[in-house]
Design a protein around this motif. Structure first.
Motif, short mmCIF file in Angstrom:
data_model
loop_
_atom_site.label_atom_id
_atom_site.label_comp_id
_atom_site.label_asym_id
_atom_site.label_seq_id
_atom_site.Cartn_x
_atom_site.Cartn_y
_atom_site.Cartn_z
N ARG A 8 0.79 -1.13 0.18
CA ARG A 8 -0.12 0.02 0.08
C ARG A 8 0.71 1.24 -0.03
NH1 ARG A 8 -3.64 2.65 4.77
NH2 ARG A 8 -4.27 4.29 3.65
N ALA A 9 0.47 2.11 -0.92
CA ALA A 9 1.10 3.47 -0.59
C ALA A 9 0.25 4.49 -0.25
CB ALA A 9 1.37 3.94 -2.47
N ARG A 10 0.65 5.09 0.81
CA ARG A 10 -0.24 6.30 1.59
C ARG A 10 -0.20 7.39 0.66
NH1 ARG A 10 2.26 3.77 6.23
NH2 ARG A 10 4.11 5.29 5.96
N ARG A 11 0.73 7.78 -0.11
CA ARG A 11 0.94 9.02 -0.95
C ARG A 11 0.94 9.02 -2.14
NH1 ARG A 11 4.73 12.59 3.47
NH2 ARG A 11 3.27 13.70 4.44
N ALA A 12 1.93 8.13 -2.66
CA ALA A 12 2.11 8.20 -4.19
C ALA A 12 2.87 6.70 -4.55
CB ALA A 12 2.97 9.19 -4.43
N VAL A 13 2.80 6.33 -5.77
CA VAL A 13 3.24 5.27 -6.53
C VAL A 13 4.00 6.10 -7.73
CG1 VAL A 13 2.94 3.30 -8.10
CG2 VAL A 13 1.59 3.78 -5.93
N LEU A 14 5.64 5.94 -7.76
CA LEU A 14 6.33 6.41 -8.82
C LEU A 14 6.81 5.09 -9.50
CD1 LEU A 14 6.59 8.11 -5.99
CD2 LEU A 14 8.13 9.56 -7.52
N ALA A 15 6.77 5.18 -11.01
CA ALA A 15 7.28 4.10 -11.57
C ALA A 15 8.41 4.28 -12.69
CB ALA A 15 6.33 3.39 -12.61
N ASP A 16 9.43 3.74 -12.16
CA ASP A 16 10.74 3.76 -13.13
C ASP A 16 10.72 2.62 -14.10
OD1 ASP A 16 13.17 4.19 -14.34
OD2 ASP A 16 14.60 3.74 -12.48
N VAL A 17 9.89 2.69 -15.04
CA VAL A 17 9.70 1.75 -15.95
C VAL A 17 9.00 2.12 -17.33
CG1 VAL A 17 8.87 -0.31 -14.20
CG2 VAL A 17 6.92 1.13 -15.55
N PRO A 18 9.26 1.53 -18.60
CA PRO A 18 8.88 2.24 -19.75
C PRO A 18 7.64 2.65 -19.76
CG PRO A 18 10.29 0.32 -20.03
CD PRO A 18 10.11 0.40 -18.76
N ALA A 19 7.10 3.62 -20.48
CA ALA A 19 5.55 4.05 -20.39
C ALA A 19 4.70 3.12 -21.03
CB ALA A 19 5.71 5.17 -21.10
N PRO A 20 4.89 2.14 -22.09
CA PRO A 20 4.02 1.23 -22.44
C PRO A 20 3.95 0.37 -21.43
CG PRO A 20 5.49 1.83 -24.12
CD PRO A 20 6.09 2.41 -22.99
N ALA A 21 4.88 -0.05 -20.53
CA ALA A 21 4.77 -1.12 -19.53
C ALA A 21 4.00 -0.47 -18.37
CB ALA A 21 6.10 -1.51 -19.02
N LEU A 22 4.09 0.72 -18.01
CA LEU A 22 3.11 1.34 -17.09
C LEU A 22 1.82 1.35 -17.45
CD1 LEU A 22 2.90 2.74 -14.12
CD2 LEU A 22 3.30 4.82 -15.40
N TYR A 23 1.50 2.09 -18.62
CA TYR A 23 0.14 2.18 -18.54
C TYR A 23 -0.60 0.83 -19.19
CZ TYR A 23 1.15 7.15 -18.39
OH TYR A 23 1.59 8.50 -18.05
N LEU A 24 -0.03 0.09 -20.19
CA LEU A 24 -0.79 -1.16 -20.67
C LEU A 24 -0.78 -2.27 -19.63
CD1 LEU A 24 0.05 -0.59 -24.34
CD2 LEU A 24 -1.82 0.37 -23.15
N ASP A 25 0.43 -2.54 -19.12
CA ASP A 25 0.73 -3.79 -18.38
C ASP A 25 0.14 -3.53 -16.77
OD1 ASP A 25 1.51 -4.88 -20.76
OD2 ASP A 25 3.82 -4.46 -19.93
N LEU A 26 0.71 -2.51 -16.23
CA LEU A 26 0.62 -2.53 -14.76
C LEU A 26 -0.80 -1.48 -14.58
CD1 LEU A 26 4.09 -1.40 -13.45
CD2 LEU A 26 3.22 -3.47 -14.09
N VAL A 27 -1.23 -0.69 -15.16
CA VAL A 27 -2.27 0.05 -14.88
C VAL A 27 -3.53 -0.67 -15.94
CG1 VAL A 27 -3.67 2.00 -15.32
CG2 VAL A 27 -1.30 2.31 -14.30
N GLY A 28 -3.55 -0.86 -16.80
CA GLY A 28 -4.46 -1.74 -17.89
C GLY A 28 -5.26 -0.42 -18.50
#
Length: 530
Positions: free
Chosen positions: A277-297
């Motif tokens: 759990r993140a109380r304040r923020a999640v920061l992603a040091d991953v490529p943009a396609p991986a973040l949006y399409l794989d991790l968020v959906g």
């Protein structure tokens, strides 16, 4: 049991570690989740060729890192980082055997270029004087969130309107055109174009000039230094600083989902099913396609954003070879023997042909090589009297390279080196080949062996990076921030994407507990993606 922190950072690459450090400095409880068993991403070192020979596995020379206000502000020297320089910064070896050399001594560089055409030494001095006029605010602008208001205003005050317009033109002019405007001989244009080819841009492509100018002028101003003891020392210093401030890193924790509720990032889930759990923020040091399409959906994102991601362009694939040599490289032209970095295999027209082959999806028959003489720069990389050498070359972007294709191109690379340094092959006592798939296997963010987190082309920079409307670290998901090279200002070891993401997370948390900030950012994204 659910683990909790103020911020969860996905990925312990250098940008993720920079972001974690800045949040820890602000008093946040920070947890970094790293998919592999080691930190650093593409900033790592190991003995992979032969015992006693240290290789920087990915990145090596760090003009941007050395000059970066972000990394400089972290005081990493207090955590064991120190820098060293090769005798010469950079050499471009032309096919006819002549070499243009950059040395931190301006007179030495000018003399090298003067040998190519009378007056080119003074022309280099003039180009360098232009750089010094804008260097500090420009570096501040590059490493600041977009839009870079403070740095932009400083540049405008310093250059006035006419000077600012000329600088704006330089930011978009192709490097072939820039070299032609600045110099009469071949040496200066070759240096600029070779530097520009550190990106995936061709000499004729808009924006390639500024990359060539930036790297060449930084070489004159601060050199292209390396950390004493290898690239790993940057990572080690970032980790030590973070741990000292109470930050935590979990290894072997591959995030496979960003957990959201009511349009807000609440934490992450790792591959084993653990929730964080993140109380304040999640920061992603991953490529943009991986973040949006794989991790968020896609289902949690605006449809227009998902459509735009289909046009995201990676930079080229990369093939890197490290060698352990029993003696220094036996260059025919000894002028390049003292350069930490050597560009060879092509003149300006050759660079155009090479880039054209890449654009057509072909393997260049005559590869352009970027070569690092690590023991020249830092003798601790290998036993006395030997050399730890690497070279990389760009390939068309693909993720399905066959082993025989990679082996055949390694042969071409060694032919280029043997031609420039007869006897090179006889000195090889160890070799390590990292093709595109090997690079991605070892560091998942290097998709297809792409080093830059996405193309450096103008249509995917500034407010267009990674796609139109996402020029800042903020994302359409509240409390989720992109902290990788896919974000502005892009690739390179300078820490700016991580710093920008940390600043955005802190700003979102400050403004009326983030509600005002979230409303403003959300309205902006709705305008773009409605």
């Amino acid at each position: 049991m659910i683990s909790t922190a103020d911020a969860v950072v996905i990925g312990a690459g250098h940008n993720g570690l920079v972001a974690a450090n800045l949040l820890a400095d602000a008093g946040w409880d920070v947890l970094v989740l790293e998919a592999t068993q080691v930190p650093g991403g593409a900033v790592r070192s190991a003995e992979v060729t032969a015992p006693g020979y240290l290789s920087d596995l990915y990145s090596s020379f760090y003009p941007l890192g050395y000059a970066s206000p972000v990394l400089r502000g972290l005081g990493l020297e207090r955590h064991g980082l120190s820098w060293t320089h090769s005798p010469d910064v950079l050499a471009h070896l032309l096919p006819d055997g002549r070499a243009a050399v950059v040395n931190r001594d301006l007179d030495v560089t000018a003399a090298s270029l003067e040998a190519f055409a009378p007056g080119d030494g003074d022309r280099w001095r003039h180009a360098y004087a232009d750089w010094l006029q804008v260097a500090e605010p420009m570096l501040g602008t590059i490493t600041s969130p977009f839009p870079p208001v403070r740095g932009g205003l400083t540049l405008l005050r310093r250059l006035k309107v006419s000077g600012a317009l000329r600088l704006a033109r330089r930011l978009v002019v192709p490097v072939r055109k820039l070299g032609d405007e600045l110099f009469a001989g071949e040496g200066g244009p070759a240096l600029l174009a070779g530097c520009a080819l550190h990106t995936d841009l061709s000499p004729e492509e808009a924006g390639s000039g500024v990359y060539g100018w930036l790297l060449a002028m930084l070489g004159q101003q601060v050199g292209w230094p390396v950390p004493v003891g290898g690239a790993q020392k940057i990572t080690d210093a970032l980790v030590a600083r973070l741990v000292e401030r109470g930050g935590r890193i979990e290894y072997g924790a591959r995030v496979d989902r960003v957990l959201t509720a009511r349009g807000r990032a609440m934490g992450v889930r790792t591959a084993g099913g653990a929730d964080w759990r993140a109380r304040r923020a999640v920061l992603a040091d991953v490529p943009a396609p991986a973040l949006y399409l794989d991790l968020v959906g896609a289902a949690a994102l605006p449809p227009r954003l998902v459509e735009d991601l289909a046009h995201f362009r990676w930079d080229g694939s990369t093939l890197k070879v490290d060698w352990a040599l029993s003696a220094p490289v036996p260059w025919k032209n000894r002028a390049v023997a003292g350069a930490g970095t050597v560009h060879l295999g092509a003149d300006l027209d050759g660079l155009t042909a090479y880039a054209g082959a890449l654009a057509r999806g072909e393997l260049p028959r005559d590869p352009f090589l970027l070569v690092g003489q690590m023991s020249v720069a830092d003798p601790s990389h290998s036993p006395p009297g030997t050399e730890s050498l690497w070279s990389y070359t760009h390939l068309p972007f693909r993720r399905d390279w066959r082993a025989e294709e990679v082996a055949g191109h390694v042969e071409r690379m060694e032919e280029v080196l043997e031609d420039a340094a007869p006897g090179f092959r006889s000195l090889i006592v160890g070799r390590h080949v990292a093709g595109p798939a090997d690079l991605e296997d070892a560091e998942p963010s290097l998709v297809g062996g792409a080093l830059g987190g996405g193309t450096a082309a103008a249509y995917q920079q500034l407010f267009l990076r990674p796609i139109p409307g996402l020029g800042r670290a903020d994302t359409p998901v509240d409390r989720l921030f992109l902290a990788s090279a896919s974000a502005h200002p892009g690739g390179g070891v300078h820490g700016a994407p991580g710093a920008n993401a940390a600043r955005a997370a802190l700003a979102r948390d400050r403004l009326l507990t983030g509600d005002l900030y979230a409303g403003v950012i959300g309205a902006a994204h709705r305008t773009v993606y409605r």
